[in-house]
Design a protein around this motif. Structure first.
Motif, short mmCIF file in Angstrom:
data_model
loop_
_atom_site.label_atom_id
_atom_site.label_comp_id
_atom_site.label_asym_id
_atom_site.label_seq_id
_atom_site.Cartn_x
_atom_site.Cartn_y
_atom_site.Cartn_z
N VAL A 1 45.28 43.36 25.85
CA VAL A 1 46.23 42.81 26.95
C VAL A 1 45.97 43.65 28.19
N TYR A 2 46.04 42.71 29.18
CA TYR A 2 45.58 43.23 30.79
C TYR A 2 46.80 43.24 31.38
N ALA A 3 47.02 44.24 32.31
CA ALA A 3 48.15 44.52 33.37
C ALA A 3 47.51 45.34 34.24
N SER A 4 48.27 45.38 35.42
CA SER A 4 47.68 46.51 36.48
C SER A 4 48.43 47.85 36.26
N ASP A 5 47.95 48.59 37.12
CA ASP A 5 48.35 50.05 36.97
C ASP A 5 49.87 50.00 37.50
N ILE B 1 49.55 45.96 18.72
CA ILE B 1 48.09 46.06 19.45
C ILE B 1 48.06 47.24 19.67
N PRO B 2 46.68 47.72 19.00
CA PRO B 2 46.18 49.19 19.45
C PRO B 2 46.47 49.82 20.89
N PRO B 3 47.00 50.79 21.22
CA PRO B 3 47.32 51.09 22.29
C PRO B 3 45.79 51.45 23.31
N SER B 4 44.85 51.47 22.60
CA SER B 4 43.48 51.55 23.26
C SER B 4 43.04 50.14 23.61
N ASN B 5 43.74 49.30 23.39
CA ASN B 5 43.32 47.70 23.81
C ASN B 5 44.34 47.52 24.90
N PHE B 6 44.88 48.15 25.66
CA PHE B 6 45.72 48.03 26.64
C PHE B 6 44.84 48.42 28.00
N ARG B 7 44.60 47.31 28.87
CA ARG B 7 43.82 47.79 30.08
C ARG B 7 44.73 47.89 31.43
N PHE B 8 44.58 48.96 31.96
CA PHE B 8 45.13 49.05 33.22
C PHE B 8 44.33 48.51 34.66
N ARG C 1 38.46 39.92 35.52
CA ARG C 1 37.57 39.08 35.30
C ARG C 1 36.34 40.40 34.51
N ILE C 2 36.32 41.21 35.47
CA ILE C 2 35.11 42.22 34.81
C ILE C 2 35.78 42.91 33.47
N ALA C 3 36.90 43.38 33.43
CA ALA C 3 37.38 44.00 32.22
C ALA C 3 37.38 42.91 31.16
N VAL C 4 37.58 41.60 31.33
CA VAL C 4 37.71 40.71 30.25
C VAL C 4 36.44 40.44 29.78
N GLU C 5 35.30 40.29 30.56
CA GLU C 5 34.33 40.09 30.31
C GLU C 5 33.35 41.22 29.50
N ASP C 6 34.00 42.42 30.07
CA ASP C 6 33.37 43.56 29.20
C ASP C 6 34.00 43.51 27.71
N ASP C 7 35.09 43.22 27.65
CA ASP C 7 35.69 43.18 26.20
C ASP C 7 35.14 42.23 25.65
N VAL C 8 34.72 41.02 26.11
CA VAL C 8 34.15 39.98 25.28
C VAL C 8 32.95 40.43 24.90
N LYS C 9 32.30 40.93 25.61
CA LYS C 9 30.87 41.71 25.21
C LYS C 9 31.04 42.37 24.15
#
Lengths: 460, 460
Positions: free
Chosen positions: B187-191, B206-213, B230-238
């Motif tokens: 899951v993605y959100a901003s700080d 959803i594991p707390p470690s899978n929450f991206r700020f 986009r950068i965060a999403v692509e990192d996770d996909v990788k």
């Protein structure tokens, strides 16, 4: 004149607040005067309302009279009248003047008491009234703030279920050492347990295939057998799964069955299951000493919930949840954003209820339960429960004396049919606030008439 | 005399209902008359109330006068007065007469509209008013019942977040072919995103470690950069993870920042992320054509929520959630127990709102929003938003003309301090229902005085 000459838009002017509110009070009082005259179940067809209301919002303000006319002409015909004395469907949703007064004060103050500092009275009254209610139910002090536990008001049992399941889940995942173990956690309930627990377990991420329905039967009054739970638990342990949570019910929705709390409690202790008692419906009755035994063994549970908004003269919504180790709840649900940091929270001398529930926002529901208890007193609250039970027993006697009227079943204006343990039953939940003995007698007459008609039809 | 001579316990007698309710109306009207005189923030100490109230519930009924006296003497001093015109903390929680009237009718009818048949008007009015509100916000028809979507009233954004996250989760788990994939979902959100989304994501497993700020900064007005997402999403996909859900905010809690919906929407489409727009706070403003652009790109989202109980003159609680594919919500949340089976549901011609939310029980909140919209009309609702914004701009101008008053910061009776992007700020949320220009001017005077005192202290 002063206020009328002002051109400013004043949506909370005390004078018009008072006048308009009193007009609505008259409207509602009139509704109660006439509620018995309406068909309990609405006769409208799907889509009826869109044919009567505009498709879009108005640009200009509309007078209150026009709005109330529409409520009368368009809304009331589409209501199923839960406050009718002839309402015997589902479960009772007791409105009362006291409950309504509490709702008014809650809505009037309109404070958002998510933590102590955002409205200390909201938090403190809630803690006090949860202790009051817990004492009325003779809960052990391990569930009270006066002891080592504590309580919170939720809007519904499902919300309470989500929160205690999350607390149990997070405790287990911590002990098991990783979130991937979530797929191993198992929840136990009976086939009579409210479906909200199944929904809640899935909501918190427990695989639906890990929800066990323990079979019940007519012969044991649809109560859950600790021995059957033991077999299921031992099976799961053998399969490498982790038994997590057991839900016992005091007053199931289909038949009012009561699970054996003490027996299930011993089992829960043995297998380290989180035992939750769902006393949503019948919990209210346990304020009467002669009925309190249904909760015997509650000291073995981890949490218990009951809904004053059902049978305790408290308008929707109000669900009490008590928990033995509030820290497990707050460990799972707490958040600490910059914007809410404050010295009271830091001091750890206060309760911040946002960490005891799903949402941040919360209404000042405690006012309502507090006023219900004070305005009625334990004496009248017990009277309320006992007179409902007396009416239900009278109805039971009617049925017992009769024979063979079991062969017809339709959802009707007054009650609801259901299938329990393979048996088709007509449910009849006696206990709406306005129901009196003559309404119950009339119900039985109606049942007899309907049965008679059906049997006649069969003969032809 | 008739009703007084009856010995029966009558907790919902129309006559006493009317009399007691009107006494409480007078009490609340008096509160509004005087609310400005109270210190906005309560000065009580933790535990103040337990010293003033009994430890246990009373046995005998108590008169309403005694209860109201206690509300006046014990509860009001412990309130933080969210309805004070001098309340500038957190966010506004607009009460209004119209909202109060709606709450009264909701509580008075006290119907439980969990499915259509349990009170058709409750369901149908909710669908109609969600379409009204959606049209006021110029949502595309893909979010309206009049189009291909639909809406529901929840109690809070967190509840809405739990439901849409569960819907997104279950859709993904179905596609991925197994519940064990829950640990891969991200899951993605901003700080700056409301912490409720972090809580909701954890709640649904959803594991707390899978929450991206996603980090934001002062230089971009604390809005979320699609490129950073986009950068965060692509990192996770990788890393073999599965990007699931992106939350964009229109009006963040700390600073009122607005995320770029269109840019985030395109990204969401590209990566098949569920895009939710949290317009809880500022969504109300988008009824004004000149402010609607903040929602541009909404057609790319999967769901959007906003809270009339914040800035839309609707008493607590009321959160609108619209969703493009209601089937995904009901696939995740629906239940079909024997006791609720009925012909209307079987016909699939009706909405059963229990399958659009966490709980089974639900209040008839639609009445409230419907009355708020009709009683004020779009004209006055826009006036309300615009005059608040004018006051906020006036205050902004005061600050802009001033210099150096940035070095003091304490939680105070009127506002709350916070840290945003490493900068200590004083938040000031203008828009309580009763706030007028002179209150804002007085606030600025107070800010100046406090700053002056602090600077003086520093010199010594």
């Amino acid at each position: 004149m002063g206020s009328e000459s002002r051109k400013t838009f004043l949506p909370l002017d005390p004078m018009s607040f008072s006048n308009e509110s009193k007009a609505v009070i008259d409207f509602i009082a009139d509704y109660y005067e006439n509620v018995e005259k309406y068909p309990v179940r609405s006769t409208v067809e799907p889509g009826y309302l869109s044919a009567r209301l505009p498709e879009s919002a108005p640009y200009c303000p509309e007078p209150l009279d026009d709005i109330l006319k529409d409520v009368h002409d368009c809304i009331i015909p589409g209501l199923t009248h839960w406050q009718s004395p002839n309402f015997f469907a589902y479960f009772q949703a007791n409105a009362s003047t006291a409950g309504f007064l509490g709702e008014m004060l809650c809505s009037g103050f309109n404070v958002v008491g998510f933590n102590w500092v955002s409205s200390p009275a909201a938090t403190e009254l809630e803690s006090i009234v949860l202790d009051w209610m817990g004492k009325l139910l003779q809960l052990p002090s391990s569930f009270l703030f006066a002891g080592t536990g504590g309580g919170v008001l939720h809007g519904s049992t499902c919300e309470a279920a989500v929160c205690v399941l999350a607390a149990a889940r997070d405790k287990a995942l911590k002990e098991l050492g990783g979130w991937e173990n979530i797929t191993k956690l198992v929840v136990y309930a009976s086939d009579q347990t409210h479906f909200t627990f199944q929904k809640a377990a899935k909501l918190v991420g427990i695989p639906p295939s890990n929800f066990r329905f323990i079979e019940t039967s007519f012969s044991t009054g649809f109560s859950m057998s600790p021995e059957k739970v033991r077999i299921a638990v031992e099976d799961d342990v053998k399969s490498g799964l982790v038994p997590l949570f057991l839900c016992a019910t005091v007053g199931t929705t289909p038949t009012g069955a009561v699970d054996p709390i003490a027996g299930l409690g011993k089992l829960a202790v043995e297998f380290k299951l989180w035992l939750h008692i769902d006393a949503a419906y019948a919990g209210s009755a346990c304020i009467c000493p002669e009925l309190r035994h249904y909760l015997d063994g509650v000291e073995l549970a981890n949490s218990i919930s009951m809904n004053p908004h059902k049978w305790f003269l408290t308008n929707m919504d109000c669900c009490c949840l008590w928990i033995k180790e509030p820290k497990l709840l707050t460990d799972s649900l707490s958040t600490d954003p910059e914007i809410l940091k404050n010295t009271a929270t830091k001091s750890e001398a206060v309760v911040d209820y946002k960490d005891w529930q799903i949402a941040l926002s919360r209404r000042f529901r405690a006012l309502k339960l507090w006023i219900v208890i004070r305005r009625h007193g334990l004496a009248n609250l017990m009277h309320h429960i006992r007179s409902d039970i007396a009416m239900a027993k009278r109805f039971e006697e009617f049925v017992r004396k009769d024979r063979g009227s079991r062969s017809w079943c339709q959802e009707s204006s007054h009650w609801f049919a259901s299938v329990v343990g393979g048996i088709y039953v007509i449910r009849c939940a006696i206990g709406a606030t306005l129901t009196q003995q003559h309404h119950v007698d009339a119900l039985w007459k109606l049942v007899q008439e309907k049965a008679h008609t059906l049997l006649k039809e069969r003969e032809h």
